[in-house]
Design an enzyme around this catalytic site. Sequence first.
Site, short mmCIF file in Angstrom:
data_model
loop_
_atom_site.label_atom_id
_atom_site.label_comp_id
_atom_site.label_asym_id
_atom_site.label_seq_id
_atom_site.Cartn_x
_atom_site.Cartn_y
_atom_site.Cartn_z
N SER A 1 0.87 -1.18 0.00
CA SER A 1 0.00 0.00 0.00
C SER A 1 0.90 1.23 0.00
O SER A 1 2.10 1.11 0.30
CB SER A 1 -0.85 -0.03 1.28
OG SER A 1 -1.44 1.24 1.53
N TYR B 1 -2.02 -1.25 10.61
CA TYR B 1 -1.95 -1.39 9.15
C TYR B 1 -0.62 -0.88 8.61
O TYR B 1 0.05 -1.55 7.81
CB TYR B 1 -3.13 -0.62 8.53
CG TYR B 1 -3.35 -0.82 7.06
CD1 TYR B 1 -4.16 -1.86 6.58
CD2 TYR B 1 -2.77 0.03 6.12
CE1 TYR B 1 -4.37 -2.03 5.23
CE2 TYR B 1 -2.98 -0.13 4.76
CZ TYR B 1 -3.79 -1.16 4.32
OH TYR B 1 -4.00 -1.33 2.97
P1 NAD Z 1 -11.40 -6.43 0.50
O1 NAD Z 1 -11.93 -6.24 1.88
O2 NAD Z 1 -12.26 -6.09 -0.66
O3 NAD Z 1 -10.87 -7.91 0.33
C1 NAD Z 1 -10.03 -8.50 1.27
C2 NAD Z 1 -10.27 -10.00 1.24
O4 NAD Z 1 -9.39 -10.59 2.20
C3 NAD Z 1 -11.70 -10.37 1.62
O5 NAD Z 1 -12.24 -11.27 0.67
C4 NAD Z 1 -11.54 -11.01 2.99
O6 NAD Z 1 -12.50 -12.02 3.26
C5 NAD Z 1 -10.13 -11.57 2.91
N1 NAD Z 1 -9.57 -11.76 4.24
C6 NAD Z 1 -9.43 -10.84 5.23
N2 NAD Z 1 -8.95 -11.41 6.32
C7 NAD Z 1 -8.77 -12.73 6.03
C8 NAD Z 1 -8.32 -13.84 6.78
N3 NAD Z 1 -7.99 -13.75 8.07
N4 NAD Z 1 -8.25 -15.05 6.18
C9 NAD Z 1 -8.62 -15.19 4.89
N5 NAD Z 1 -9.08 -14.16 4.13
C10 NAD Z 1 -9.15 -12.95 4.71
O7 NAD Z 1 -10.03 -5.58 0.47
P2 NAD Z 1 -9.19 -4.95 -0.73
O8 NAD Z 1 -9.42 -3.50 -0.71
O9 NAD Z 1 -9.37 -5.71 -1.99
O10 NAD Z 1 -7.72 -5.17 -0.12
C11 NAD Z 1 -6.90 -6.21 -0.53
C12 NAD Z 1 -5.46 -5.87 -0.17
O11 NAD Z 1 -5.10 -4.64 -0.79
C13 NAD Z 1 -5.23 -5.66 1.34
O12 NAD Z 1 -3.99 -6.19 1.71
C14 NAD Z 1 -5.21 -4.15 1.47
O13 NAD Z 1 -4.44 -3.73 2.56
C15 NAD Z 1 -4.56 -3.77 0.15
N6 NAD Z 1 -4.81 -2.39 -0.25
C16 NAD Z 1 -6.08 -1.95 -0.43
C17 NAD Z 1 -6.29 -0.63 -0.78
C18 NAD Z 1 -7.66 -0.08 -1.00
O14 NAD Z 1 -7.78 1.14 -1.09
N7 NAD Z 1 -8.71 -0.89 -1.09
C19 NAD Z 1 -5.21 0.23 -0.95
C20 NAD Z 1 -3.92 -0.26 -0.77
C21 NAD Z 1 -3.74 -1.57 -0.42
#
Ligand code: NAD
Length: 268
Positions: free
Chosen positions: A150, A163
């Site tokens: 991120s 985070y």
């Molecule tokens: P999201 O919430 O849409 O998806 C995350 C997925 O991870 C979900 O399907 C959830 O069920 C799964 N998950 C969470 N904890 C879990 C566990 N203990 N065991 C198994 N599965 C688990 O989130 P996203 O926005 O797609 O984020 C995905 C990644 O991208 C994360 O690492 C997040 O930090 C990173 N990220 C997101 C953003 C953003 O703005 N959305 C920005 C930078 C980085």
Amino acid sequence: MTSIFPAPAQGPAAGPGEAAATELGGRVALVTGGGSGIGRACALALSRAGATVHVADRDAEAAKAVAEEAGGVAHIVDLADPAAIGALPAEADILINNAGLQHVAPLTEFPPERFELIQRVMVTAPFLLLRRTLPHMYAGGWGRVVNISSVHGLRASPYKSAYVTAKHALEGLSKVAALEGAPHGVTSNCVNPGYVRTPLVEGQIRDQAAAHGIGPNEVLADVLLARSPVKRLLEAAEVAAAVLWLCGPNSGFITGSSLPLDGGWTAC
Ligand code: NAD
């Protein structure tokens, strides 16, 4: 004249636009958190490029739906449980460490158990998955690890101690994997998105709107995008396109790097 330094073996070069369907043919990919958002987009993009995709998620319905869409295999696992890692396939050529969660609170009020859970899912699970899958990648002389970090792996924000700590740790883990993997044809990189339009961010917009007593559009403009020169959310498909490129035939020299997809945030 034949070079004394032979070129490394490569797959067929991709054409412009969408990756060739054969680009990752025969490769096996494991995507954590593949049931939603960025993970789902990665699973679908890798599958379109020809990889067999394993979708690991604690959300059973979401994992099964994405696995079906990708023609792959669903694994219902809670990555906070180190024992669950042993149920995931070790024979992966591509590992996408993506699963994550957020908790927003000042340091003085941050629940320690929530802090610890975030480290387990976002640092310990990627470490254990590297331990599990690298022997197969080393044996095949080829592997791609992409860690979904991120902007918060490179910059801090208040109220996100767990985070920001976890993402900075993931950056370090990714670099060590790059150094150890290099002699075995294995690359390891981070991608560093700004705010992406996913359920995780939509939840944050709702929470911030309630906390600040303002509307969702104001949260977007004044809170989330305040430090982003490009004033829009990133799309999950844009992150997946970068991930796919890092897994492709033209990226074998890119390792130990962190690729900001942040609308210019880290240029400020
Ligand atoms: P999201 O919430 O849409 O998806 C995350 C997925 O991870 C979900 O399907 C959830 O069920 C799964 N998950 C969470 N904890 C879990 C566990 N203990 N065991 C198994 N599965 C688990 O989130 P996203 O926005 O797609 O984020 C995905 C990644 O991208 C994360 O690492 C997040 O930090 C990173 N990220 C997101 C953003 C953003 O703005 N959305 C920005 C930078 C980085």
